[in-house]
Design a protein around this motif. Structure first.
Motif, PDB file in Angstrom:
ATOM      1  N   MET A 135       2.514   1.818  -3.231  1.00  0.00           N
ATOM      2  CA  MET A 135       1.478   2.147  -4.500  1.00  0.00           C
ATOM      3  C   MET A 135       1.198   3.679  -4.081  1.00  0.00           C
ATOM      4  O   MET A 135       1.118   4.607  -5.001  1.00  0.00           O
ATOM      5  CB  MET A 135       0.225   1.380  -4.328  1.00  0.00           C
ATOM      6  N   GLU A 136       1.165   4.121  -2.884  1.00  0.00           N
ATOM      7  CA  GLU A 136       0.892   5.523  -2.589  1.00  0.00           C
ATOM      8  C   GLU A 136       2.152   6.313  -2.980  1.00  0.00           C
ATOM      9  O   GLU A 136       1.956   7.438  -3.520  1.00  0.00           O
ATOM     10  CB  GLU A 136       0.711   5.744  -0.936  1.00  0.00           C
ATOM     11  N   ALA A 137       3.164   5.935  -2.687  1.00  0.00           N
ATOM     12  CA  ALA A 137       4.418   6.527  -3.241  1.00  0.00           C
ATOM     13  C   ALA A 137       4.589   6.814  -4.728  1.00  0.00           C
ATOM     14  O   ALA A 137       5.155   7.719  -5.281  1.00  0.00           O
ATOM     15  CB  ALA A 137       5.617   5.858  -2.610  1.00  0.00           C
ATOM     16  N   GLN A 138       4.243   5.505  -5.509  1.00  0.00           N
ATOM     17  CA  GLN A 138       4.340   5.734  -6.962  1.00  0.00           C
ATOM     18  C   GLN A 138       3.288   6.666  -7.424  1.00  0.00           C
ATOM     19  O   GLN A 138       3.552   7.452  -8.418  1.00  0.00           O
ATOM     20  CB  GLN A 138       3.887   4.445  -7.415  1.00  0.00           C
ATOM     21  N   ARG A 139       2.200   6.835  -6.922  1.00  0.00           N
ATOM     22  CA  ARG A 139       0.891   7.740  -7.004  1.00  0.00           C
ATOM     23  C   ARG A 139       1.490   9.197  -6.802  1.00  0.00           C
ATOM     24  O   ARG A 139       1.260   9.976  -7.916  1.00  0.00           O
ATOM     25  CB  ARG A 139      -0.235   7.414  -6.434  1.00  0.00           C
ATOM     26  N   ARG A 140       2.265   9.187  -5.783  1.00  0.00           N
ATOM     27  CA  ARG A 140       2.575  10.536  -5.588  1.00  0.00           C
ATOM     28  C   ARG A 140       3.679  11.025  -6.466  1.00  0.00           C
ATOM     29  O   ARG A 140       3.728  12.328  -7.082  1.00  0.00           O
ATOM     30  CB  ARG A 140       3.186  10.708  -4.258  1.00  0.00           C
ATOM     31  N   ARG A 168       0.814  -1.077  -0.029  1.00  0.00           N
ATOM     32  CA  ARG A 168      -0.096  -0.062  -0.042  1.00  0.00           C
ATOM     33  C   ARG A 168       0.928   1.331  -0.033  1.00  0.00           C
ATOM     34  O   ARG A 168       0.490   2.238  -0.744  1.00  0.00           O
ATOM     35  CB  ARG A 168      -0.970  -0.031   1.240  1.00  0.00           C
ATOM     36  N   ARG A 169       2.075   1.334   0.713  1.00  0.00           N
ATOM     37  CA  ARG A 169       2.600   2.378   0.918  1.00  0.00           C
ATOM     38  C   ARG A 169       3.628   2.545  -0.482  1.00  0.00           C
ATOM     39  O   ARG A 169       3.824   3.657  -0.922  1.00  0.00           O
ATOM     40  CB  ARG A 169       3.786   2.283   1.876  1.00  0.00           C
ATOM     41  N   PRO A 176      -5.952  12.877  -1.783  1.00  0.00           N
ATOM     42  CA  PRO A 176      -6.350  11.737  -0.480  1.00  0.00           C
ATOM     43  C   PRO A 176      -6.915  10.654  -1.097  1.00  0.00           C
ATOM     44  O   PRO A 176      -7.992  10.785  -1.751  1.00  0.00           O
ATOM     45  CB  PRO A 176      -6.702  12.677   0.388  1.00  0.00           C
ATOM     46  N   ASP A 177      -6.829   9.599  -0.078  1.00  0.00           N
ATOM     47  CA  ASP A 177      -7.668   8.352  -0.721  1.00  0.00           C
ATOM     48  C   ASP A 177      -8.917   8.402   0.098  1.00  0.00           C
ATOM     49  O   ASP A 177      -8.990   8.596   1.294  1.00  0.00           O
ATOM     50  CB  ASP A 177      -7.026   7.195  -0.161  1.00  0.00           C
ATOM     51  N   ASP A 213     -11.484   6.286   1.637  1.00  0.00           N
ATOM     52  CA  ASP A 213     -11.547   4.788   2.164  1.00  0.00           C
ATOM     53  C   ASP A 213     -12.880   4.625   2.889  1.00  0.00           C
ATOM     54  O   ASP A 213     -12.800   3.798   3.796  1.00  0.00           O
ATOM     55  CB  ASP A 213     -10.378   4.486   3.134  1.00  0.00           C
ATOM     56  N   VAL A 256      -1.648  15.671  -5.330  1.00  0.00           N
ATOM     57  CA  VAL A 256      -1.936  14.391  -4.628  1.00  0.00           C
ATOM     58  C   VAL A 256      -3.039  14.317  -3.787  1.00  0.00           C
ATOM     59  O   VAL A 256      -3.236  14.883  -2.844  1.00  0.00           O
ATOM     60  CB  VAL A 256      -0.632  13.960  -3.889  1.00  0.00           C
TER      61      VAL A 256
END
Length: 201
Positions: free
Chosen positions: A116-121, A113-114, A133-134, A136, A131
Motif C-alpha cells: 500500500m505504501e509503494a502504491q501510494r508513492r 502495508r508495504r 509520511p504516515d 501513526d 509523498v
C-alpha cells in the motif's frame, strides 16, 4: 435513762450485730454442708438400686475401618470470585502449527502495508504531489492553560508531549491545539493541509 441501762442497750445492739456478721460468714457453708449430705444419701440410695439415673448411657456405634481410607472429594467451582485473574482451566501452550500460522499472518500484514505504501508513492509520483509520511500516533488529549496548552500523543509504547508549534517525531508540526482536537501539519510540506485528530480517536 441511767448509765447502766444505756450500757445494756449498747451491749444488746453489739450482740445482734455480731450474730448477723457470724451468720453472714458461716451461714452459706452450713447450707452447702447439708446439700452435700443429701447428695451423699442419694449416692448411697443409688448403690442400693433404689434411685435410677436420669442420664442413660449413649448407644455404641460400630467402627468401620474402611471409611478411614476414603479420600474426600474436591469441589472446583467454574468461577471463583475470590481468585481474580486465576484461570480455572490450564491454558494449552500454542503448538508449532499455530506459531507458524501467526508468523505467516504477521508477514502477510507487513507485506500488505508495504504494498500500500509503494502504491501510494507511485500515485504521488504520477500526480506530482509529494509523498507524505504516515502519522501513526494517537492523540490522547491536551491539558494546560489556554495560552500554553500541551498535546499528548502515544504510539502504544511511548508517550509524546508537544506544545503548539512544536515538532513531533521529526516529520510533523503541531499547528493548533484545541480543547478536544489538535491540528497536525507536515514539517517539510507546510502547504499541505493539516490533519485534524479528535481526542482519544
Amino acid at each position: 435513762m441511767s448509765k447502766d441501762q444505756r450500757q445494756k442497750l449498747l451491749l444488746g445492739v453489739l450482740l445482734v450485730l455480731m450474730l448477723a456478721a457470724v451468720w453472714r460468714q458461716f451461714g452459706p457453708r452450713i447450707t452447702v454442708g447439708s446439700g452435700s449430705s443429701e447428695s451423699g444419701n442419694r449416692g448411697q440410695a443409688a448403690e442400693r438400686g433404689t434411685v435410677r439415673s436420669v442420664v442413660e448411657s449413649p448407644g455404641v456405634v460400630e467402627l468401620r475401618l474402611e471409611d478411614l481410607d476414603k479420600v474426600a472429594g474436591r469441589f472446583r467451582p467454574g468461577r471463583d470470585p475470590f481468585r481474580f485473574g486465576e484461570s480455572g482451566v490450564a491454558e494449552a501452550e500454542p503448538t508449532e502449527d499455530e506459531d507458524d500460522e501467526a508468523a505467516r499472518a504477521a508477514a502477510a500484514q507487513e507485506a500488505l502495508r508495504r504494498a500500500m505504501e509503494a502504491q501510494r508513492r507511485q500515485e504521488a509520483a504520477v500526480s506530482g504531489r509529494p509523498v507524505l509520511p504516515d502519522f501513526d500516533l494517537k492523540f490522547l488529549g491536551s491539558f494546560g492553560s489556554r495560552q500554553k496548552r500541551l498535546a499528548v500523543f502515544s504510539d502504544g509504547v511511548e508517550i509524546f508531549n508537544a506544545l503548539e508549534g512544536g515538532v513531533l517525531k521529526g516529520d510533523f508540526v503541531i499547528r493548533q491545539i484545541g480543547l478536544e482536537s489538535v491540528d497536525v501539519g507536515y514539517l517539510d510540506y507546510p502547504d499541505e493541509p493539516a490533519i485534524r485528530l479528535a481526542a482519544g480517536g
